[in-house]
Motif scaffolding. Sequence first.
Motif, PDB file in Angstrom:
ATOM      1  N   ALA A  85      43.484  17.619   4.828  1.00  0.00           N
ATOM      2  CA  ALA A  85      42.204  16.899   4.689  1.00  0.00           C
ATOM      3  C   ALA A  85      42.188  16.111   3.378  1.00  0.00           C
ATOM      4  CB  ALA A  85      41.038  17.886   4.753  1.00  0.00           C
ATOM      5  N   PRO A  86      42.998  15.069   3.299  1.00  0.00           N
ATOM      6  CA  PRO A  86      43.122  14.334   2.027  1.00  0.00           C
ATOM      7  C   PRO A  86      41.855  13.589   1.620  1.00  0.00           C
ATOM      8  CG  PRO A  86      44.388  13.263   3.776  1.00  0.00           C
ATOM      9  CD  PRO A  86      43.907  14.562   4.328  1.00  0.00           C
ATOM     10  N   GLU A  87      40.926  13.407   2.549  1.00  0.00           N
ATOM     11  CA  GLU A  87      39.684  12.730   2.161  1.00  0.00           C
ATOM     12  C   GLU A  87      38.711  13.691   1.492  1.00  0.00           C
ATOM     13  OE1 GLU A  87      37.962  10.235   5.169  1.00  0.00           O
ATOM     14  OE2 GLU A  87      39.935   9.679   5.910  1.00  0.00           O
ATOM     15  N   VAL A  88      38.991  14.976   1.567  1.00  0.00           N
ATOM     16  CA  VAL A  88      38.086  15.971   0.986  1.00  0.00           C
ATOM     17  C   VAL A  88      38.709  16.642  -0.243  1.00  0.00           C
ATOM     18  CG1 VAL A  88      36.877  18.158   1.420  1.00  0.00           C
ATOM     19  CG2 VAL A  88      36.962  16.382   3.195  1.00  0.00           C
ATOM     20  N   GLU A 120      41.734  16.841  -3.300  1.00  0.00           N
ATOM     21  CA  GLU A 120      42.620  16.016  -4.131  1.00  0.00           C
ATOM     22  C   GLU A 120      43.175  16.926  -5.230  1.00  0.00           C
ATOM     23  OE1 GLU A 120      41.960  11.943  -6.679  1.00  0.00           O
ATOM     24  OE2 GLU A 120      40.455  12.554  -5.208  1.00  0.00           O
ATOM     25  N   TYR A 147      37.414  18.531  -5.056  1.00  0.00           N
ATOM     26  CA  TYR A 147      37.042  18.484  -3.644  1.00  0.00           C
ATOM     27  C   TYR A 147      35.597  18.079  -3.508  1.00  0.00           C
ATOM     28  CZ  TYR A 147      34.831  23.014  -4.475  1.00  0.00           C
ATOM     29  OH  TYR A 147      34.035  24.018  -4.955  1.00  0.00           O
ATOM     30  N   ASN A 148      35.274  17.635  -2.296  1.00  0.00           N
ATOM     31  CA  ASN A 148      33.905  17.257  -1.977  1.00  0.00           C
ATOM     32  C   ASN A 148      33.232  18.456  -1.313  1.00  0.00           C
ATOM     33  OD1 ASN A 148      31.548  16.223  -1.035  1.00  0.00           O
ATOM     34  ND2 ASN A 148      32.460  14.593   0.179  1.00  0.00           N
ATOM     35  N   PRO A 174      31.895  15.629   4.983  1.00  0.00           N
ATOM     36  CA  PRO A 174      31.397  14.651   5.945  1.00  0.00           C
ATOM     37  C   PRO A 174      31.664  15.125   7.375  1.00  0.00           C
ATOM     38  CG  PRO A 174      32.827  13.620   4.285  1.00  0.00           C
ATOM     39  CD  PRO A 174      32.960  15.103   4.135  1.00  0.00           C
ATOM     40  N   GLN A 210      35.056  15.161   9.053  1.00  0.00           N
ATOM     41  CA  GLN A 210      36.131  15.918   8.413  1.00  0.00           C
ATOM     42  C   GLN A 210      36.069  17.414   8.718  1.00  0.00           C
ATOM     43  OE1 GLN A 210      38.675  14.624   6.314  1.00  0.00           O
ATOM     44  NE2 GLN A 210      37.981  12.754   7.307  1.00  0.00           N
ATOM     45  N   ARG A 217      39.267  19.074  10.196  1.00  0.00           N
ATOM     46  CA  ARG A 217      40.353  19.063   9.208  1.00  0.00           C
ATOM     47  C   ARG A 217      40.119  20.105   8.119  1.00  0.00           C
ATOM     48  NH1 ARG A 217      43.695  14.645   8.415  1.00  0.00           N
ATOM     49  NH2 ARG A 217      43.760  13.219  10.160  1.00  0.00           N
TER      50      ARG A 217
END
Length: 63
Positions: free
Chosen positions: A20-23, A25, A34-35, A39, A42, A45
């Motif tokens: 889950a690279p969008e969440v 790092e 992380y977020n 969203p 996500q 993932r």
Amino acid sequence: MRIVVDLARCQGYAQCVFLAPEVFELHGEEALLYNPAVPAGQLDRVRQAAAACPVQAILVGDQ
Ligand code: F3S
């Protein structure tokens, strides 16, 4: 959905970053960003990332 990563437990295995690279790092070997408010797109993932973390550092909540 919200998540919390237990950063004392995280060992920088980076499975979460791959899944889950969008969440997630990773900066350096153990500085995970992380977020916490995942969203909607996500969710799957992030669930996979939580299941894949070798030290179960990712805690998934339902709120
Ligand atoms: Fe840490 Fe687990 Fe990700 S150890 S870097 S939260 S896969």
